[in-house]
Structure formats: C-alpha cells, structure tokens
Scaffold this motif. Structure first.
Motif, PDB file in Angstrom:
ATOM      1  N   ARG A  84       0.831  -1.196   0.000  1.00  9.90           N
ATOM      2  CA  ARG A  84       0.000   0.000   0.000  1.00  9.90           C
ATOM      3  C   ARG A  84       0.870   1.253   0.000  1.00  9.90           C
ATOM      4  NH1 ARG A  84      -3.384   3.137   3.333  1.00  9.90           N
ATOM      5  NH2 ARG A  84      -2.137   2.622   5.144  1.00  9.90           N
ATOM      6  N   LEU A  85       1.714   1.402   1.040  1.00  9.13           N
ATOM      7  CA  LEU A  85       2.539   2.610   1.145  1.00  9.13           C
ATOM      8  C   LEU A  85       3.959   2.355   0.660  1.00  9.13           C
ATOM      9  CD1 LEU A  85       1.584   4.056   4.663  1.00  9.13           C
ATOM     10  CD2 LEU A  85       0.722   4.758   2.409  1.00  9.13           C
ATOM     11  N   VAL A  86       4.398   3.174  -0.284  1.00  7.98           N
ATOM     12  CA  VAL A  86       5.783   3.074  -0.751  1.00  7.98           C
ATOM     13  C   VAL A  86       6.509   4.382  -0.448  1.00  7.98           C
ATOM     14  CG1 VAL A  86       7.291   2.834  -2.776  1.00  7.98           C
ATOM     15  CG2 VAL A  86       5.298   1.340  -2.529  1.00  7.98           C
ATOM     16  N   LEU A  87       7.700   4.224   0.148  1.00  4.70           N
ATOM     17  CA  LEU A  87       8.583   5.370   0.369  1.00  4.70           C
ATOM     18  C   LEU A  87       9.495   5.479  -0.845  1.00  4.70           C
ATOM     19  CD1 LEU A  87      10.064   7.521   2.187  1.00  4.70           C
ATOM     20  CD2 LEU A  87      11.461   5.621   3.051  1.00  4.70           C
ATOM     21  N   GLY A  88       9.473   6.626  -1.516  1.00  8.75           N
ATOM     22  CA  GLY A  88      10.334   6.853  -2.675  1.00  8.75           C
ATOM     23  C   GLY A  88      11.488   7.762  -2.300  1.00  8.75           C
ATOM     24  N   ILE A  89      12.661   7.487  -2.878  1.00  8.34           N
ATOM     25  CA  ILE A  89      13.845   8.300  -2.590  1.00  8.34           C
ATOM     26  C   ILE A  89      14.533   8.639  -3.913  1.00  8.34           C
ATOM     27  CG2 ILE A  89      16.106   8.337  -1.439  1.00  8.34           C
ATOM     28  CD1 ILE A  89      14.932   6.487   0.690  1.00  8.34           C
ATOM     29  N   GLU A  90      14.873   9.925  -4.072  1.00  2.00           N
ATOM     30  CA  GLU A  90      15.470  10.386  -5.339  1.00  2.00           C
ATOM     31  C   GLU A  90      16.631  11.335  -5.028  1.00  2.00           C
ATOM     32  OE1 GLU A  90      15.345  10.578  -8.818  1.00  2.00           O
ATOM     33  OE2 GLU A  90      16.581  12.378  -8.688  1.00  2.00           O
ATOM     34  N   SER A  91      17.805  11.047  -5.624  1.00  6.92           N
ATOM     35  CA  SER A  91      18.960  11.939  -5.423  1.00  6.92           C
ATOM     36  C   SER A  91      19.886  11.900  -6.637  1.00  6.92           C
ATOM     37  CB  SER A  91      19.739  11.521  -4.161  1.00  6.92           C
ATOM     38  OG  SER A  91      20.372  10.265  -4.379  1.00  6.92           O
ATOM     39  N   SER A  92      19.295  11.818  -7.847  1.00  6.59           N
ATOM     40  CA  SER A  92      20.158  11.588  -9.016  1.00  6.59           C
ATOM     41  C   SER A  92      20.920  12.825  -9.467  1.00  6.59           C
ATOM     42  CB  SER A  92      19.327  11.045 -10.180  1.00  6.59           C
ATOM     43  OG  SER A  92      18.377  12.004 -10.591  1.00  6.59           O
ATOM     44  N   CYS A  93      20.417  14.001  -9.117  1.00  5.91           N
ATOM     45  CA  CYS A  93      21.092  15.218  -9.596  1.00  5.91           C
ATOM     46  C   CYS A  93      21.254  16.210  -8.452  1.00  5.91           C
ATOM     47  CB  CYS A  93      20.324  15.792 -10.773  1.00  5.91           C
ATOM     48  SG  CYS A  93      21.196  17.100 -11.625  1.00  5.91           S
ATOM     49  N   ASP A  94      20.490  17.279  -8.442  1.00  3.94           N
ATOM     50  CA  ASP A  94      20.700  18.298  -7.416  1.00  3.94           C
ATOM     51  C   ASP A  94      19.491  18.499  -6.509  1.00  3.94           C
ATOM     52  OD1 ASP A  94      19.193  19.356  -9.444  1.00  3.94           O
ATOM     53  OD2 ASP A  94      20.187  21.298  -9.469  1.00  3.94           O
ATOM     54  N   GLU A  95      18.548  17.552  -6.506  1.00  2.00           N
ATOM     55  CA  GLU A  95      17.456  17.625  -5.528  1.00  2.00           C
ATOM     56  C   GLU A  95      17.532  16.378  -4.658  1.00  2.00           C
ATOM     57  OE1 GLU A  95      15.638  20.267  -6.563  1.00  2.00           O
ATOM     58  OE2 GLU A  95      15.729  20.210  -8.751  1.00  2.00           O
ATOM     59  N   THR A  96      17.477  16.596  -3.338  1.00  2.00           N
ATOM     60  CA  THR A  96      17.346  15.463  -2.430  1.00  2.00           C
ATOM     61  C   THR A  96      15.866  15.345  -2.133  1.00  2.00           C
ATOM     62  OG1 THR A  96      19.306  16.411  -1.377  1.00  2.00           O
ATOM     63  CG2 THR A  96      18.393  14.418  -0.376  1.00  2.00           C
ATOM     64  N   ALA A  97      15.270  14.197  -2.464  1.00  2.00           N
ATOM     65  CA  ALA A  97      13.822  14.112  -2.345  1.00  2.00           C
ATOM     66  C   ALA A  97      13.363  12.778  -1.767  1.00  2.00           C
ATOM     67  CB  ALA A  97      13.183  14.326  -3.716  1.00  2.00           C
ATOM     68  N   ALA A  98      12.284  12.856  -0.977  1.00  2.00           N
ATOM     69  CA  ALA A  98      11.652  11.653  -0.438  1.00  2.00           C
ATOM     70  C   ALA A  98      10.148  11.882  -0.434  1.00  2.00           C
ATOM     71  CB  ALA A  98      12.153  11.354   0.975  1.00  2.00           C
ATOM     72  N   ALA A  99       9.387  10.797  -0.644  1.00  2.00           N
ATOM     73  CA  ALA A  99       7.933  10.930  -0.718  1.00  2.00           C
ATOM     74  C   ALA A  99       7.281   9.635  -0.271  1.00  2.00           C
ATOM     75  CB  ALA A  99       7.510  11.231  -2.159  1.00  2.00           C
ATOM     76  N   VAL A 100       6.075   9.760   0.255  1.00  2.00           N
ATOM     77  CA  VAL A 100       5.279   8.579   0.566  1.00  2.00           C
ATOM     78  C   VAL A 100       4.060   8.592  -0.345  1.00  2.00           C
ATOM     79  CG1 VAL A 100       3.939   7.346   2.325  1.00  2.00           C
ATOM     80  CG2 VAL A 100       6.066   8.534   2.964  1.00  2.00           C
ATOM     81  N   VAL A 101       3.872   7.490  -1.075  1.00  2.05           N
ATOM     82  CA  VAL A 101       2.758   7.390  -2.022  1.00  2.05           C
ATOM     83  C   VAL A 101       1.920   6.164  -1.690  1.00  2.05           C
ATOM     84  CG1 VAL A 101       2.160   7.002  -4.461  1.00  2.05           C
ATOM     85  CG2 VAL A 101       3.942   8.659  -3.861  1.00  2.05           C
ATOM     86  N   GLU A 102       0.600   6.361  -1.717  1.00  2.00           N
ATOM     87  CA  GLU A 102      -0.329   5.272  -1.387  1.00  2.00           C
ATOM     88  C   GLU A 102      -0.882   4.653  -2.668  1.00  2.00           C
ATOM     89  OE1 GLU A 102      -3.070   6.482   1.685  1.00  2.00           O
ATOM     90  OE2 GLU A 102      -4.565   5.039   0.995  1.00  2.00           O
TER      91      GLU A 102
END
Ligand code: KG4
Ligand code: ZN
Length: 336
Positions: free
Chosen positions: A2-20
């Motif tokens: 149900r809940l996925v934690l996404g993590i992104e750091s490929s360039c110049d944004e450090t990002a995290a998100a929770v998507v249902e």
C-alpha cells in the motif's frame, strides 16, 4: 502493498515521498540545492553529493512525518539507481538499501526516466497504456512507446544535447540564472517567435531521433554576433525564437510517433514538460488528430521522489525486488 517510500537523489534535488497505492501522494519533500550551484552555471557533482549526504535523512524523516507514518507502516522502499551523477545516486540508493535491510522492507531500484513517466499516473487517474511518451529534461530527450505497464520501446532519442541542456546553455548567454528553462518560458511570452530563424534539428528526416546541438550553437553564435556588432539583443524575441525552434521538433516528432503507433494517449514528462508553449501546442495539435495529451503539474515535471515511489509501487506490486547488491548506474537506459 500500500505505502511506498520513494527516494530520489540523481542530480541536485534530495527528495523523499510517501505514495499510497501508486497514485495518491501522502507527502512529497524536495530539498533543492539549486542556489548552491547557480553561481557555477550548472550542477557541480562534488558539491551535489556532499549536500545529499547532509540532507538525505532529514528529508526522509520529513516525508514520513508529513505523511503521518513511520517506517513500520511502509510496505516498500523505492530509490533511483540511475541515470544521474554517480556520487549523488549513491547517497539516496544507499540510504534506501540500509533502511530496507534494517527494517526488512521490500526494496526496488527505479530508473529515473521511468519515474518521470509515472508522474503522469500520479495525477491522471484515467491515464493508462498503450501510450507514447516524450521525456524531455536537462539530461534526456527520448520518445518511448509504452504498450503496457513496465514495458518500453525507444522510438527516438537525441543524438547529442538534450533539449533542456540547449535551453539552459543559450539561456545562460541571455543572462538567465541556472536552470534557464522557467525564466526563458516567461520571457518568451512577450516575444516574437519568428524574429530569429534558428535551425530545426533533423526535422526533415524520417527518423524520430532528435538533435539540439545545431540550434544551440546557431543561437549562441547569433547572440555573440549581435553583441560584437554592438546591437542590443531583443531578449524576449530571442527567447521566443529559441523556444519555438525546440518546441517545433518536439511536437512534430511526438505526434508522428503517436500516429505511427496508433495510440490515442501521449504523455509529456521531465523538466522541459513544464514549458508552457510545449504543453499548449502539443495539446492543441494532438487534439486535431484525436490524441489526448497528459502532462504532470509543474512541480511534478521536475525531479521529485513521488514519481519514483509510483514507478516502484507498480514494480513491487508485480513481485519484483532488487538485490541489496544493486549498484548505481550513471548511464542507465530505459527500454529496448
Ligand atoms: O527533470 P529535471 O528536473 O532534471 C533532469 O533530469 O534533467 O529537468 C530540468 C530541466 C532544466 O533543463 C530546466 O531548464 C528545464 O528542465 N525546465 C524548463 C522549464 N522548467 C524546467 N524548460 C523549459 N521551460 C520550462 N518552463
Ligand atoms: Zn529528471
């Protein structure tokens, strides 16, 4: 799942998100480093990875807190493993693997380009494959055919510069801060797109490939000529003319691809999909062919982790898992 934690750091944004359930954004946190890189006119890899290290855990904590959950509620962790800057990718990927291992949570590596495509599924509940997607950013310009979830065929790609790269380089000469795309878009609104005649790369060819180095060089030379002649540069007209040259080819080739594949759905994705002229012309010209265009909202066009969580969700849902030995792949490609 149900809940996925996404993590992104490929360039110049450090990002995290929770998507249902792959489509509902519960939180979407982005720490941008743009201000740190701006004075260099582009992203400095060393600086980027150092700041990712500082930001990654607070950003993940904030994403969980804003979603009102803890790691114990998370059913899967998805992280970008390429393409991108290797030192940057490693930070998010390593954090994801460590958390997944420590907590026994299923883990999946996601291709950044696939993530950009999924930004559309986050916002358009009715959007489904089969479709053609134009992915256009600072690092990529590609046309994909997506017959079903998880399957991609490359129909065309740039042979040299990405469209966003050409825009950023010429924009810099026009005195716009990095990345120039958003300012160029605004400036172009009051400009005459016919004022400067700039080349349309590979427009005459049957191929669905792109080339933007020609328009980039021609535009830079023209600007330098004007300056050397002591003439004032009509910035809005110049911005509009450059934008039109880029948009002309993007629209023409995307529509040709959609017609060739017989699809009625066309996706725009990636940072340049935020361009107002591209969105407007693509939507209008596709409609006359009975094709519907979807584009993410502006904040989901550029790099974010919600799109990574969404792409990861569909893979996890199909039972896919990545080994903890998964390494960052700076030149990872999508599709056959
Ligand atoms: O997807 P993204 O955030 O990062 C990459 O994966 O490259 O895309 C950033 C690119 C930059 O080249 C930026 O100038 C461009 O997207 N961009 C735009 C606009 N907003 C961002 N280009 C044209 N018009 C815009 N409104
Ligand atoms: Zn991107």
């Amino acid at each position: 799942m149900r809940l996925v934690l996404g993590i992104e750091s490929s360039c110049d944004e450090t990002a995290a998100a929770v998507v249902e359930d792959g489509r509902l954004i519960r939180s979407n946190v982005i720490a941008s480093q743009i201000d740190l890189h701006r004075k260099f006119g582009g992203v400095v890899p060393e600086i980027a990875s150092r700041h990712h290290v500082e930001a990654i855990l607070p950003v993940i904590d904030t994403a969980l807190a804003e979603a009102g959950v803890t790691l114990d509620d998370v059913d899967g962790i998805a992280a970008t493993y390429g393409p991108g800057l290797v030192g940057s990718l490693l930070v998010g990927l390593t954090a994801a693997k460590a958390l997944a291992f420590a907590k026994g949570i299923p883990f999946i590596g996601v291709n950044h380009i696939e993530g950009h495509i999924y930004a559309n599924f986050l916002e358009h509940a009715d959007a489904e494959p089969p479709l053609v997607c134009l992915t256009v950013s600072g690092g990529h310009t590609e046309l994909f055919y997506m017959p079903e979830f998880g399957r991609y065929t490359v129909l065309g790609r740039t042979r040299d510069d990405a469209a966003g790269e050409a825009i950023d380089k010429v924009g810099r000469l026009l005195g716009l801060p990095y990345p120039a795309g958003p300012d160029l878009d605004r400036l172009a609104r009051n400009g005459d797109p016919q004022r400067f005649d700039l080349p349309r790369g590979l427009a005459e060819e049957d191929s669905l490939d792109f080339s933007f180095s020609g328009v980039k060089t021609a535009a830079m030379n023209r600007l330098n000529q004007l300056r050397q002649a002591g003439e004032e540069v009509p910035r809005a007209d110049f911005a509009a003319s450059l934008q039109e040259a880029v948009v002309d080819v993007l629209v023409e080739k995307s529509l040709r691809a959609a017609v060739a594949k017989g699809v009625k759905t066309l996706f725009l994705s990636g940072g340049v999909a935020a361009n107002s002229r591209l969105r407007e012309r693509m939507t209008r010209e596709a409609a006359s062919l009975g094709i519907r265009v979807y584009a993410p909202s502006l904040q989901l066009c550029t790099d974010n982790a919600a799109m990574i969580a969404s792409a990861g969700y569909y893979r996890l849902q199909r039972g896919e898992r990545s080994p903890f030995s998964l390494n960052a792949d700076p030149s990872l490609r999508l599709g056959s």
